[in-house]
Every structure is written in C-alpha cells, then in structure tokens.
Design a protein around this motif. Sequence first.
Motif, mmCIF file in Angstrom:
data_model
loop_
_atom_site.group_PDB
_atom_site.id
_atom_site.type_symbol
_atom_site.label_atom_id
_atom_site.label_comp_id
_atom_site.label_asym_id
_atom_site.label_seq_id
_atom_site.Cartn_x
_atom_site.Cartn_y
_atom_site.Cartn_z
ATOM 1 N N GLN A 150 -42.302 22.317 29.445
ATOM 2 C CA GLN A 150 -41.236 22.921 30.242
ATOM 3 C C GLN A 150 -40.022 21.998 30.198
ATOM 4 N N GLN A 151 -38.946 22.444 30.802
ATOM 5 C CA GLN A 151 -37.771 21.582 30.951
ATOM 6 C C GLN A 151 -37.779 20.945 32.334
ATOM 7 N N GLY A 152 -37.199 19.747 32.436
ATOM 8 C CA GLY A 152 -37.105 19.080 33.721
ATOM 9 C C GLY A 152 -35.661 18.663 33.986
ATOM 10 N N ILE A 153 -35.280 18.685 35.246
ATOM 11 C CA ILE A 153 -33.928 18.246 35.617
ATOM 12 C C ILE A 153 -34.056 16.961 36.443
ATOM 13 N N MET A 154 -33.457 15.894 35.915
ATOM 14 C CA MET A 154 -33.486 14.614 36.627
ATOM 15 C C MET A 154 -32.213 14.462 37.463
ATOM 16 N N VAL A 155 -32.377 13.893 38.641
ATOM 17 C CA VAL A 155 -31.223 13.578 39.496
ATOM 18 C C VAL A 155 -31.460 12.198 40.103
ATOM 19 N N ASN A 156 -30.486 11.673 40.810
ATOM 20 C CA ASN A 156 -30.727 10.436 41.532
ATOM 21 C C ASN A 156 -31.580 10.757 42.760
ATOM 22 N N GLU A 159 -30.327 12.134 45.910
ATOM 23 C CA GLU A 159 -29.718 13.470 45.899
ATOM 24 C C GLU A 159 -30.735 14.575 45.633
ATOM 25 N N LYS A 160 -31.982 14.158 45.590
ATOM 26 C CA LYS A 160 -33.049 15.134 45.291
ATOM 27 C C LYS A 160 -33.015 16.312 46.272
ATOM 28 N N ASP A 161 -32.758 16.042 47.553
ATOM 29 C CA ASP A 161 -32.780 17.112 48.546
ATOM 30 C C ASP A 161 -31.582 18.039 48.450
ATOM 31 N N SER A 162 -30.412 17.469 48.077
ATOM 32 C CA SER A 162 -29.225 18.330 48.016
ATOM 33 C C SER A 162 -29.120 19.052 46.672
ATOM 34 N N LEU A 163 -29.576 18.418 45.588
ATOM 35 C CA LEU A 163 -29.501 19.063 44.273
ATOM 36 C C LEU A 163 -30.870 19.664 43.938
ATOM 37 N N ASN A 164 -31.176 20.785 44.606
ATOM 38 C CA ASN A 164 -32.537 21.313 44.487
ATOM 39 C C ASN A 164 -32.617 22.726 43.926
ATOM 40 N N SER A 165 -31.471 23.235 43.422
ATOM 41 C CA SER A 165 -31.457 24.583 42.840
ATOM 42 C C SER A 165 -30.330 24.633 41.815
ATOM 43 N N LEU A 166 -30.357 25.644 40.954
ATOM 44 C CA LEU A 166 -29.272 25.763 39.968
ATOM 45 C C LEU A 166 -27.938 25.955 40.695
ATOM 46 N N GLU A 167 -27.951 26.706 41.802
ATOM 47 C CA GLU A 167 -26.710 26.943 42.563
ATOM 48 C C GLU A 167 -26.129 25.626 43.059
ATOM 49 N N ASN A 212 -22.169 8.647 37.297
ATOM 50 C CA ASN A 212 -21.070 9.285 36.560
ATOM 51 C C ASN A 212 -21.409 10.724 36.190
ATOM 52 N N ILE A 213 -22.682 11.026 36.130
ATOM 53 C CA ILE A 213 -23.116 12.420 36.030
ATOM 54 C C ILE A 213 -24.130 12.645 37.159
ATOM 55 N N ASP A 214 -24.357 13.918 37.486
ATOM 56 C CA ASP A 214 -25.193 14.222 38.657
ATOM 57 C C ASP A 214 -26.620 14.596 38.303
ATOM 58 N N ALA A 215 -26.813 15.077 37.068
ATOM 59 C CA ALA A 215 -28.148 15.525 36.686
ATOM 60 C C ALA A 215 -28.263 15.446 35.174
ATOM 61 N N ALA A 216 -29.488 15.492 34.670
ATOM 62 C CA ALA A 216 -29.703 15.503 33.218
ATOM 63 C C ALA A 216 -30.896 16.402 32.919
ATOM 64 N N LYS A 228 -40.737 7.769 36.303
ATOM 65 C CA LYS A 228 -41.778 6.773 36.537
ATOM 66 C C LYS A 228 -41.204 5.364 36.297
ATOM 67 N N GLN A 229 -40.368 5.266 35.255
ATOM 68 C CA GLN A 229 -39.818 3.958 34.914
ATOM 69 C C GLN A 229 -38.718 3.508 35.874
ATOM 70 N N TYR A 230 -37.906 4.468 36.342
ATOM 71 C CA TYR A 230 -36.796 4.127 37.240
ATOM 72 C C TYR A 230 -36.962 4.846 38.574
ATOM 73 N N PRO A 231 -37.407 4.145 39.602
ATOM 74 C CA PRO A 231 -37.646 4.771 40.903
ATOM 75 C C PRO A 231 -36.373 5.322 41.545
ATOM 76 N N SER A 232 -35.197 4.906 41.059
ATOM 77 C CA SER A 232 -33.966 5.445 41.649
ATOM 78 C C SER A 232 -33.696 6.865 41.146
ATOM 79 N N LEU A 233 -34.487 7.310 40.174
ATOM 80 C CA LEU A 233 -34.342 8.678 39.671
ATOM 81 C C LEU A 233 -35.472 9.551 40.209
ATOM 82 N N ALA A 234 -35.206 10.862 40.243
ATOM 83 C CA ALA A 234 -36.238 11.787 40.722
ATOM 84 C C ALA A 234 -36.133 13.100 39.970
#
Length: 291
Positions: A150-156, A159-167, A212-216, A228-234
């Motif tokens: 599947q595809q995954g979207i990484m965020v900081n 911001e996991k709680d605020s960036l939780n949907s495509l909208e 500098n970017i919000d998601a990947a 797993k490698q960077y705990p600041s990412l989710a």
Amino acid sequence: MKKFISLIVAATLSLSLVACGSSQNDTNTSSEGTSVESSSNANDNSQGDGGSISKIKEKGELVMATSPDYPPYEFKIIENGKEKVVGFDIAIAEEIAKDMGVNLNVLELDFNGLLVSLNAGKADMVMAGMTPDEERSKAVDFSEIYYLAQQGIMVNADEKDSLNSLESLAGKKIGVQKGSVQEKIAMEQLPDSKIVSLVKLPNIILELKAGNIDAAIVELPVAEGYVKQYPSLALSDAKVVDETGGSAIAVKKGNQDLVDQINATIKRLQEEGLIDQFVIDANNIVDTMVE
Ligand code: ARG
C-alpha cells in the motif's frame, strides 16, 4: 507536421531532462555465493547491452540498475568500512543471478533516470520497487509483480493528529520522489496541495524533518522503516488510493526470454517463502542505513 515536430522536441527535451537528473556510480554487492566484480564506468556501454540471456551469461554478470534510497527495498549500509547496497530487491536479484549462473552487479542511479539507462543498454534489468504502470509499460517490459504494498503518508509526529485526512492536507506541501507513481498519485488525489518533487528520497526525509514540507508519500513499508528510524516522524491516518501498488522488474522491450527467466526465479522464491523472508531480513537492518 508542426504538431509532430513539437511533439518530437518535447520528447527529446524530457528525455534529456531525465538524463541530466541521473548521477551514476557503481556499487557492488557481495554475499555468499555471489562474488561480485567491480564494474567499470557506468557510461561505458560495454557492461550491458540490454541483456539477452546469452550475452549476460557470456559476460558472467547480470547488471541491475537501482536507486538505493528506498529501504527496505534497496538502501546503503556500511559493512567492514565499505558502502554496500542491500535490501530485499537486492536479495531477490541475487537469486535471479544465481539461477542464471552469473554474478550480480548493482549499478546505482537516480530513480528518474533508471528506465532511460536501461533502454540505453547500461543495465540488463531495473529493480527499484518499481510499479509497472501503463506509461512505463509502453517503454519497457515487466516481470510478474513480486511484491505488493500500500502507500503510506509520513508526517511529523507532532502533526499526526491534525494531518489525518486528505482534506487536512489541502494547502500543505507534499514531498514525492521525482518520476515516481507517488508524484502522479499526489497530483491526482491532492489537487489542493503543493507537490514538491525531489530526486532523492533522503532529501525528502530531511525536508520533512525540517518542516519545509508537511508530508511525504512513499510505499508503506518504506514509510514504516523511516518512522521506526526517526521517532520525530509518524504515519498519518490519511490514505491515498493506489490501484497497482506492486513492484516488478523492468527489462528492455521484447526481451521475453529474460522476462521468463526472471519470472521463474520469482515463482521459485514465492513457493519457498523466501521473498517474505528477504523482506523481514531487510527490515531488520533498516536502522543501520546510511544517508
Ligand atoms: N513504487 C514507486 C514507483 O514505481 C516508487 C519507487 C521508488 N523506488 C526507489 N528505489 N526509490 O514509482
């Protein structure tokens, strides 16, 4: 006529752009049973002519082009002070080479330059967690799909709680790898976001961590490895749709013998449960990745 000429100009332009984007250096893998020779200059066409089986056997090596910035598929580690490309794609490629009775040689390129280099005869096959989409299938032939994801979207993480949907990603900056299917997916499914395409995945991770970017967007196993490698990412709960989501091996068009040979190895590995094992093995060393 005018239209035709501008088409050709556009095609040539995009080809040369793609060519410019690629850096070339060789990396050898070595593992039990595959002693690997250092190959010469990547610009030297002698090391691959688009890979007929007889030529590969004559050379005694199978040249695989990849972009080793995609853990657990392919990534770099330091072993005994030396850089080495590893990952489950490499493990599978070693089995393909083994079944052909030749050594594996890994040629390192930027992702967006892989298929052009394949068609220029610089490698016998491309293996890079590559999705066999329609557009690519016009330019190269693909093996069976050897792995589905599947595809995954990484965020900081903060911001996991605020960036939780495509909208919630509307108006945000989304990092994707240049020339990847994620680039296309993002443009189609996130029309209100700003898409930032970068050549190398480590740069996408850096930009994300720096805010500098919000998601990947990357394949889910890749996202899981980085998180797993960077705990600041989710991992975000936002999900994009991806119809293919599978990886296949590309060879030069018309090279059915090589496709059959590759498919036979894929089938054997699937029957032996080895692909799943290679994925587990690769995941276990993702945190020793360099870059
Ligand atoms: N599956 C995606 C594609 O085919 C991304 C692959 C990226 N691979 C890599 N080695 N960086 O476009």
